[in-house]
Design a protein around this motif. Structure first.
Motif, PDB file in Angstrom:
ATOM      1  N   ASN A 316       0.849  -1.190   0.000  1.00 17.53           N
ATOM      2  CA  ASN A 316       0.000   0.000   0.000  1.00 17.53           C
ATOM      3  C   ASN A 316       0.881   1.234   0.000  1.00 17.53           C
ATOM      4  N   GLY A 317       0.267   2.357  -0.274  1.00 14.44           N
ATOM      5  CA  GLY A 317       0.973   3.632  -0.224  1.00 14.44           C
ATOM      6  C   GLY A 317       0.045   4.706   0.270  1.00 14.44           C
ATOM      7  N   SER A 318       0.593   5.659   0.997  1.00 14.31           N
ATOM      8  CA  SER A 318      -0.240   6.736   1.528  1.00 14.31           C
ATOM      9  C   SER A 318       0.579   8.015   1.659  1.00 14.31           C
ATOM     10  N   LEU A 319       0.032   9.081   1.119  1.00 10.64           N
ATOM     11  CA  LEU A 319       0.569  10.425   1.272  1.00 10.64           C
ATOM     12  C   LEU A 319      -0.623  11.357   1.463  1.00 10.64           C
ATOM     13  N   PRO A 320      -0.419  12.540   2.004  1.00 14.18           N
ATOM     14  CA  PRO A 320      -1.559  13.449   2.178  1.00 14.18           C
ATOM     15  C   PRO A 320      -2.344  13.620   0.883  1.00 14.18           C
ATOM     16  N   GLY A 321      -3.619  13.198   0.898  1.00 14.90           N
ATOM     17  CA  GLY A 321      -4.473  13.317  -0.268  1.00 14.90           C
ATOM     18  C   GLY A 321      -4.456  12.120  -1.202  1.00 14.90           C
ATOM     19  N   PHE A 322      -3.601  11.122  -0.936  1.00 22.18           N
ATOM     20  CA  PHE A 322      -3.478   9.981  -1.843  1.00 22.18           C
ATOM     21  C   PHE A 322      -3.390   8.661  -1.062  1.00 22.18           C
ATOM     22  N   LYS A 323      -4.025   7.646  -1.630  1.00 25.22           N
ATOM     23  CA  LYS A 323      -3.964   6.298  -1.065  1.00 25.22           C
ATOM     24  C   LYS A 323      -3.966   5.304  -2.223  1.00 25.22           C
ATOM     25  N   CYS A 324      -3.133   4.279  -2.145  1.00 27.77           N
ATOM     26  CA  CYS A 324      -3.033   3.336  -3.265  1.00 27.77           C
ATOM     27  C   CYS A 324      -2.704   1.942  -2.765  1.00 27.77           C
ATOM     28  N   GLU A 325      -2.879   0.980  -3.665  1.00 28.04           N
ATOM     29  CA  GLU A 325      -2.640  -0.424  -3.314  1.00 28.04           C
ATOM     30  C   GLU A 325      -2.416  -1.239  -4.574  1.00 28.04           C
ATOM     31  N   ILE A 326      -1.495  -2.188  -4.486  1.00 23.68           N
ATOM     32  CA  ILE A 326      -1.386  -3.254  -5.481  1.00 23.68           C
ATOM     33  C   ILE A 326      -1.456  -4.580  -4.740  1.00 23.68           C
ATOM     34  N   VAL A 327      -2.325  -5.456  -5.207  1.00 23.31           N
ATOM     35  CA  VAL A 327      -2.396  -6.825  -4.718  1.00 23.31           C
ATOM     36  C   VAL A 327      -2.194  -7.724  -5.925  1.00 23.31           C
ATOM     37  N   ASP A 328      -1.277  -8.667  -5.814  1.00 22.39           N
ATOM     38  CA  ASP A 328      -0.987  -9.559  -6.934  1.00 22.39           C
ATOM     39  C   ASP A 328      -0.921 -10.997  -6.434  1.00 22.39           C
ATOM     40  N   PHE A 329      -1.856 -11.822  -6.900  1.00 22.84           N
ATOM     41  CA  PHE A 329      -1.825 -13.253  -6.622  1.00 22.84           C
ATOM     42  C   PHE A 329      -0.978 -13.881  -7.723  1.00 22.84           C
ATOM     43  N   ILE A 330       0.286 -14.096  -7.403  1.00 24.05           N
ATOM     44  CA  ILE A 330       1.297 -14.312  -8.419  1.00 24.05           C
ATOM     45  C   ILE A 330       1.137 -15.632  -9.172  1.00 24.05           C
ATOM     46  N   VAL A 334      -3.721 -12.884 -10.927  1.00 25.93           N
ATOM     47  CA  VAL A 334      -4.807 -11.941 -10.657  1.00 25.93           C
ATOM     48  C   VAL A 334      -4.187 -10.727  -9.988  1.00 25.93           C
ATOM     49  N   THR A 335      -4.380  -9.565 -10.595  1.00 26.92           N
ATOM     50  CA  THR A 335      -3.764  -8.335 -10.110  1.00 26.92           C
ATOM     51  C   THR A 335      -4.826  -7.263  -9.929  1.00 26.92           C
ATOM     52  N   VAL A 336      -4.766  -6.563  -8.801  1.00 25.02           N
ATOM     53  CA  VAL A 336      -5.672  -5.446  -8.545  1.00 25.02           C
ATOM     54  C   VAL A 336      -4.836  -4.216  -8.226  1.00 25.02           C
ATOM     55  N   ILE A 337      -5.132  -3.127  -8.926  1.00 22.89           N
ATOM     56  CA  ILE A 337      -4.432  -1.857  -8.712  1.00 22.89           C
ATOM     57  C   ILE A 337      -5.464  -0.796  -8.355  1.00 22.89           C
ATOM     58  N   VAL A 338      -5.264  -0.152  -7.220  1.00 23.07           N
ATOM     59  CA  VAL A 338      -6.173   0.894  -6.753  1.00 23.07           C
ATOM     60  C   VAL A 338      -5.360   2.161  -6.531  1.00 23.07           C
ATOM     61  N   LEU A 339      -5.697   3.225  -7.259  1.00 26.36           N
ATOM     62  CA  LEU A 339      -5.057   4.529  -7.072  1.00 26.36           C
ATOM     63  C   LEU A 339      -6.144   5.539  -6.723  1.00 26.36           C
ATOM     64  N   GLU A 350      -8.132  -4.087   2.049  1.00 23.29           N
ATOM     65  CA  GLU A 350      -9.426  -4.763   2.078  1.00 23.29           C
ATOM     66  C   GLU A 350     -10.124  -4.650   0.724  1.00 23.29           C
ATOM     67  N   LEU A 351     -10.161  -3.448   0.164  1.00 18.45           N
ATOM     68  CA  LEU A 351     -10.832  -3.234  -1.118  1.00 18.45           C
ATOM     69  C   LEU A 351     -10.170  -4.060  -2.223  1.00 18.45           C
ATOM     70  N   ALA A 352      -8.849  -4.019  -2.303  1.00 21.65           N
ATOM     71  CA  ALA A 352      -8.141  -4.730  -3.373  1.00 21.65           C
ATOM     72  C   ALA A 352      -8.332  -6.236  -3.256  1.00 21.65           C
ATOM     73  N   ARG A 353      -8.267  -6.761  -2.028  1.00 20.79           N
ATOM     74  CA  ARG A 353      -8.421  -8.197  -1.865  1.00 20.79           C
ATOM     75  C   ARG A 353      -9.869  -8.654  -2.077  1.00 20.79           C
ATOM     76  N   LYS A 354     -10.836  -7.787  -1.796  1.00 18.88           N
ATOM     77  CA  LYS A 354     -12.227  -8.123  -2.096  1.00 18.88           C
ATOM     78  C   LYS A 354     -12.440  -8.225  -3.604  1.00 18.88           C
ATOM     79  N   LEU A 355     -11.873  -7.295  -4.337  1.00 18.72           N
ATOM     80  CA  LEU A 355     -11.973  -7.360  -5.799  1.00 18.72           C
ATOM     81  C   LEU A 355     -11.280  -8.618  -6.323  1.00 18.72           C
ATOM     82  N   ALA A 356     -10.130  -8.948  -5.736  1.00 20.19           N
ATOM     83  CA  ALA A 356      -9.419 -10.159  -6.153  1.00 20.19           C
ATOM     84  C   ALA A 356     -10.245 -11.406  -5.853  1.00 20.19           C
ATOM     85  N   SER A 357     -10.950 -11.405  -4.725  1.00 19.56           N
ATOM     86  CA  SER A 357     -11.734 -12.587  -4.351  1.00 19.56           C
ATOM     87  C   SER A 357     -12.829 -12.873  -5.368  1.00 19.56           C
ATOM     88  N   ILE A 358     -13.344 -11.837  -6.003  1.00 26.08           N
ATOM     89  CA  ILE A 358     -14.361 -12.022  -7.040  1.00 26.08           C
ATOM     90  C   ILE A 358     -13.751 -12.747  -8.234  1.00 26.08           C
TER      91      ILE A 358
END
Length: 371
Positions: A316-330, A334-339, A350-358
């Motif tokens: 995950n990544g976090s800076l003032p005003g920004f939040k992001c995540e990469i989850v990769d089931f190698i 299955v890859t989920v990218i949230v910016l 949680e959001l990225a892994r929920k999308l991956a679970s689908i």
């Protein structure tokens, strides 16, 4: 057996059945979702965006190809510019994997070893003979936090940064524990420059951005034409820290498409060999007492209940005003990218892994949202 005992057993059995059924319903992200994979992902994400005021762009890929990509909310609320697939976000600590990739490339080319003490590359660094490159990569070096020692609103060169750190004592003995450190990755950026003879930005461009086809990735806000403004609960955040204060640790600006190209370049062996990838995606140290995640090189690693019993890398990544995540089931590809350019209380993992679970056709259990 007495009737009272039988009654208690019956009640406990019924409670167990009801509890399991409830967990199945609560844990099943796909409950009520219909249609093809893209439709299920979109229905889920549309509702999530509405419920949590999600503002940003999401990409879900299978086998390296996008199956769902969509922007939500505004890149600039004040001017009415929507978030789109080409919108550029600060990716914050996702930058760290680029630094780790660079170190592994240099190791492959015989320029350094991850087992080397940093005293080999930085003269007169306190306890530099005890701190290895691997300690820096895995946040176990014990170096002090530079952000508490300097004015982060002002520019700093890597040379000035290193000179600052030469006056600091270690906070713990290297390798004895995990403590997340932007400072450690800035030291790695300096080592990349020292070994390669290039600025770390030039090294990234030549050896990662270009081979991966990342044409919309930058280091400076001024260079990004489609940059998203940062918000917290949709109230504009004023950026105060200078970009140089996170060199190699959190200063990249990119798009979901470019981040997917980067992920593909890694796992299609364009920028790393299988040997280096395995080394990067191996967990070396627990990131928490529960041991749910371990830390590799620029990635958190899991293969347990949190990752549905599958090998997974995540950051995950976090800076003032920004939040992001990469989850990769190698193994599943299955890859989920949230910016996102709107921080708040929602959990990016949680959001990225929920999308991956689908995509994986598995349940997302209630306890997983806490990690």
């Amino acid at each position: 057996m007495k009737k009272s005992v039988k009654w208690v057993i019956s009640v406990l059995f019924c409670f167990l059945v009801i509890t399991i059924a409830a967990f199945n319903v609560y844990g099943n992200t796909q409950s009520g979702l219909q249609g093809n994979l893209k439709n299920r992902l979109e229905v889920f994400m549309d509702k999530k965006a509405l419920d949590s005021q999600f503002n940003g762009v999401v990409l879900v890929a299978k086998d390296g190809k996008g199956v769902f990509e969509k922007g939500y909310g505004f890149a600039n609320k004040e001017t009415g510019i929507p978030n789109q697939l080409n919108t550029q976000f600060r990716i914050a600590s996702l930058t760290k994997s680029f630094t780790a990739v660079s170190i592994l490339q240099l190791e492959k080319n015989g320029k350094l070893k991850t087992s080397d003490p940093i005293s080999k590359y930085i003269n007169h660094f306190p306890d530099g003979d005890k701190i290895t490159i691997q300690h820096l990569l895995t946040h176990s070096s014990g170096v002090a936090d530079h952000s508490k020692l300097t004015d982060t609103t002002k520019p700093i060169t890597l040379t000035a940064f290193i000179n600052l750190m030469k006056n600091q004592a270690l906070t713990f003995n290297p390798g004895t524990k995990y403590m997340y450190s932007n400072t450690g990755y800035m030291i790695l950026a300096y080592i990349i420059e020292k070994v390669s003879g290039k600025s770390y930005q030039t090294y990234f461009r030549d050896n990662i951005f270009k081979p991966a086809g990342m044409d919309h990735t930058y280091f400076k806000k001024a260079d990004a034409k489609d940059f998203a403004m940062g918000y917290r609960n949709m109230r504009k955040v004023v950026e105060r820290d200078d970009e140089s204060q996170l060199a190699g640790a959190g200063d990249i600006i990119s798009t979901v498409g470019d981040m997917m190209r980067y992920n593909n370049a890694i796992h299609d062996f364009k920028i790393l060999s299988p040997k280096e990838i395995e080394k990067m995606e191996t967990g070396y140290i627990d990131t928490s007492k529960l041991g749910v995640f371990k830390y590799g090189y620029g990635w958190k690693v899991a293969n347990n209940l949190i990752s549905f019993g599958r090998p997974m890398i995540e950051h995950n990544g976090s800076l003032p005003g920004f939040k992001c995540e990469i989850v990769d089931f190698i193994k599943d590809r299955v890859t989920v990218i949230v910016l996102s350019n709107n921080t708040g209380t929602w959990n990016s993992g949680e959001l990225a892994r929920k999308l991956a679970s689908i995509c994986l056709g598995t349940k997302f259990w209630f306890y997983q949202k806490y990690f």
